[in-house]
Design an enzyme around this catalytic site. Sequence first.
Site, short mmCIF file in Angstrom:
data_model
loop_
_atom_site.label_atom_id
_atom_site.label_comp_id
_atom_site.label_asym_id
_atom_site.label_seq_id
_atom_site.Cartn_x
_atom_site.Cartn_y
_atom_site.Cartn_z
N TRP A 81 59.93 14.56 -33.73
CA TRP A 81 59.06 13.73 -34.58
C TRP A 81 59.90 12.94 -35.57
CZ3 TRP A 81 53.95 12.65 -36.02
CH2 TRP A 81 53.75 12.25 -37.34
N ASP A 84 59.06 8.68 -42.25
CA ASP A 84 59.63 7.70 -43.18
C ASP A 84 61.10 7.38 -42.91
OD1 ASP A 84 57.27 8.63 -44.20
OD2 ASP A 84 58.04 9.11 -46.17
N SER A 141 61.83 12.55 -48.28
CA SER A 141 62.38 11.19 -48.27
C SER A 141 63.26 10.88 -49.48
CB SER A 141 61.25 10.17 -48.20
OG SER A 141 60.63 10.22 -46.95
#
Length: 502
Positions: A81, A84, A141
């Site tokens: 997967w 961001d 992120s």
Amino acid sequence: MTFLPDASEPWSVVVRLAPDKEDYWVFYDVSHLMGKNLKISADVDEKTLKKIYQADEIHGQDSIYQEKNRPQYHFSTKRGWINDPNGLVFYDGEYHLFYQHNPMETEWENMHWGHAVSADLIHWKELPTALYPDKLGTMFSGSAIIDYQNHAGYNKGKQPAMIAFYTAASDARQVQCMAYSLDKGRTWTKYNKNPIIDSKEKWNSQDTRDPKVFWYEPSKHWVMILNERDGHSIYTANDLKNWTYQSHVSGFWECPELFELPIDGNPNNKKWVMYGATGTYMLGSFDGKVFSPEAGKYLYNSGKLYAAQTYSNIPENDGRRIQIGWGRIQQPNMPFNGMMMLPTELSLRTTKDGPRLFNNPIKETEQLFSKIDSWKNLTSSKANELLHQFSDYDKIRIRTKIKLSHATEAGFNLYAQRMISYDMNANILNTMFYSPQDPTSMELSADIYIDRTSIEVFFDNGIYTSYLERKPDPNNQEGFHFWGNNIEILELEVFEIKGIWK
């Protein structure tokens, strides 16, 4: 599964294993542990345990990038997967793309920083995993910079450190951390005094994440913009380690950005842009500590784009503000999921409503396209007839301009999926309010980029962008189809597209 290397702290990942026959194999990169012993613990039976093995090649290596739903000219990871984009930075001829990555699943979990590099932002080479989970949490992120002046003290000789700022997320809290690399992002060392910011008590909220760091030249200090609770906070530092809170702007969610752009390319007329993950933005001024909104919030895109980030350290002789965003697009029945949308250049341009953000594919994308044919002044039925032969292309670009002279509603479909849907009476374009620059204009232009699972539509020279998941109706036979009462197709161009994978 728990991983315990020699002289290192353990970390865990969740793996949902097939009970009998596997659908696909996943791999877990441990090349950063070369020369160490690694203990792997898992609550599995002996049959499953025997399927875990170590090798230098990936199981299914020969089929990677050849899968049915593999995006053909957008970045996607080999396995697992992605969401961001993180740490977008240019250094020594390479554009770095780090990204949120679950190497063990095709759904969100186990956040690591994946890593890829490119010389042209189009053709990508996937590198080993950059950041792994640790005792502070999984790797959410963040951003990256090049510390030319050695403010953090990690530089080695003439080699400046690449420094990553990221959120470590646990069930208890989210904190901000840093790591550095002296080999162009190939290996990373985390700061031994992480976290550098723990603001849960200040905000009484676990939502504090996604640090974006940049240099503010007028005051000669570093700025971090950080999403906290209900908006974006601004912190400053001189050494990249000790940060001071300065101010806060409410009204944004996740993945903050703050940058300055000239209006119409005029270096003497600039505005600062603040935006969040959904693509909403404000225009204003910034003094190094406080962002003062002057206009907004506006929206420059809609649909499947999320958490877009812009590159740092772009050379001065280039000067572009280049963005990459996550495509929240499924690749059904594939051993990978998610993708990055086309890299685009952001600019501020004067409109009838004041300065607005424009968004267009970067010039490097032109190497992908070869014109097949072009036409002018067609009826919709003639245009549909000409386009029918291209309806089953897995990747194609179409550029068009439509005139709605006898219609107040018109559009353009692919197997019944509306790529363009414009209601001029209600001023609704692809579900969003849209008022053209000439309020009496009956014309609409669109530049459409179609890949196996995605569609990107750039309207009227980039003033508004629509990001779609490609979902053809299996019962529809029309293929490409313009619709609308007596509309005219003023311009129509078709381009074939080269794939980027070997």
